[in-house]
Design a protein around this motif. Structure first.
Motif, short mmCIF file in Angstrom:
data_model
loop_
_atom_site.label_atom_id
_atom_site.label_comp_id
_atom_site.label_asym_id
_atom_site.label_seq_id
_atom_site.Cartn_x
_atom_site.Cartn_y
_atom_site.Cartn_z
N UNK A 84 0.81 -1.22 0.00
CA UNK A 84 0.00 0.00 0.00
C UNK A 84 0.84 1.27 0.00
N UNK A 85 2.13 1.12 0.29
CA UNK A 85 3.00 2.29 0.30
C UNK A 85 3.32 2.70 -1.13
N UNK A 86 3.60 4.00 -1.35
CA UNK A 86 4.04 4.44 -2.68
C UNK A 86 5.29 3.71 -3.12
N UNK A 87 5.45 3.57 -4.42
CA UNK A 87 6.57 2.80 -4.97
C UNK A 87 7.92 3.17 -4.42
N UNK A 88 8.35 4.47 -4.48
CA UNK A 88 9.69 4.82 -4.00
C UNK A 88 9.88 4.59 -2.51
N UNK A 89 8.77 4.56 -1.73
CA UNK A 89 8.90 4.43 -0.28
C UNK A 89 8.83 3.01 0.21
N UNK A 90 8.68 2.07 -0.72
CA UNK A 90 8.58 0.68 -0.28
C UNK A 90 9.90 0.18 0.27
N UNK A 91 9.79 -0.64 1.28
CA UNK A 91 10.99 -1.24 1.87
C UNK A 91 11.50 -2.33 0.96
N UNK A 92 12.78 -2.36 0.75
CA UNK A 92 13.38 -3.41 -0.07
C UNK A 92 13.49 -4.68 0.75
N UNK A 93 12.72 -5.70 0.36
CA UNK A 93 12.81 -6.97 1.06
C UNK A 93 14.01 -7.74 0.53
N UNK A 94 14.62 -8.51 1.42
CA UNK A 94 15.77 -9.29 1.03
C UNK A 94 17.08 -8.55 1.21
N UNK A 95 17.01 -7.31 1.67
CA UNK A 95 18.22 -6.55 1.95
C UNK A 95 18.37 -6.38 3.45
N UNK A 96 19.58 -6.15 3.95
CA UNK A 96 19.74 -5.96 5.39
C UNK A 96 18.86 -4.84 5.88
N UNK A 97 18.11 -5.04 6.97
CA UNK A 97 17.18 -4.02 7.44
C UNK A 97 17.86 -2.79 8.01
#
Length: 263
Positions: free
Chosen positions: A235-248
């Motif tokens: 539901x978040x805007x595209x640029x603000x999405x968290x990248x899954x699979x990367x170190x948090x």
């Protein structure tokens, strides 16, 4: 036939493209996770997993104390959970019950589970999410025990009344919950499905008891959590999405190590 030819043993030749295909599948499944773990350990070694090491030490301490005549009741009073106790008392003891090894299982099994799964989770999803998911999974098992006894043995989802007196301790529910959560974060779908299916098979074929059903409850609750997090992410805007699979996050230890190398 030459001597070299006579000494050569013919073996099965793998199908063309089979090995690279399996290698690519394994790399896609576990590659990002292993790279994250390897990088963190290479940069900080054991400093990358302080919560995990604390959990290991705490488990060892509880194991030693509960095997002493003077310490058994003390450990039971602060970390033993049973479904016949008052709910508020069980909730108070639930966090520490994770670190109290089950009396009928070898302690090395609990230590290995904590060191490997907790360590990977601490590096890959961060300390806060490690603790939150571990507690949620353990709490799911604690609450299921009461619900299952209320349902009764007439249903496959229920438990016999005698299970209310079973001592419910150990890290196994937290371990399977964390395994599912880390697999979701790193898109290791096959491993995530394998963990979930293994817990169901455990109940159906191996361990149709309180411990086995608590594992299934932990997996289900964490899967619900993953689903909610996925909906929130989408539901978040595209640029603000968290990248899954990367170190948090980059821990302060990693940042200090980088600064020291530049100095």
């Amino acid at each position: 036939m030459s001597a070299a030819g006579a000494g050569r043993r013919e073996g099965p030749v793998p199908a063309r493209g089979e090995v690279p295909l399996l290698r690519r599948a394994a790399r896609a499944e576990w590659g990002p996770l292993l790279r994250t773990v390897r990088a963190a350990l290479a940069a900080s070694r054991l400093r990358a997993i302080p919560v995990t090491l604390t959990a290991v030490v705490l488990t060892l301490v509880f194991q030693f104390v509960q095997n002493q005549a003077w310490g058994y009741q003390t450990v039971q009073n602060i970390g033993s959970v049973q479904a016949d106790e008052h709910l508020w008392l069980a909730l108070l003891r639930t966090p520490l019950s994770l670190f109290v090894p089950a009396l009928d299982l070898p302690v090395w099994g609990a230590l290995a589970q904590i060191l490997v799964v907790f360590g990977i989770a601490e590096i890959c999803v961060g300390r806060r999410q490690l603790l939150a998911v571990a507690y949620l999974a353990t709490l799911a098992g604690t609450m299921y025990a009461r619900i299952g006894i209320w349902i009764g043995p007439v249903s496959p989802l229920g438990l016999p009344d005698s299970d209310k007196y079973v001592t419910d301790t150990g890290p196994s529910a937290a371990v399977v919950g964390l395994a599912v959560f880390v697999c979701w974060r790193y898109r290791a779908w096959f491993t995530c499905a394998a963990v979930a299916v293994a817990m169901v098979v455990e109940v159906v074929s191996i361990k149709n008891n309180l411990a086995g059903k608590e594992h299934v409850a932990a997996v289900l609750v964490v899967l619900v959590l993953c689903g909610l997090c996925e909906l929130r992410r989408r539901r978040k805007p595209g640029p603000g999405r968290q990248r899954l699979g990367a170190p948090p996050m980059k821990s302060s230890t990693l940042r200090r190590s980088a600064d020291q190398r530049r100095s």
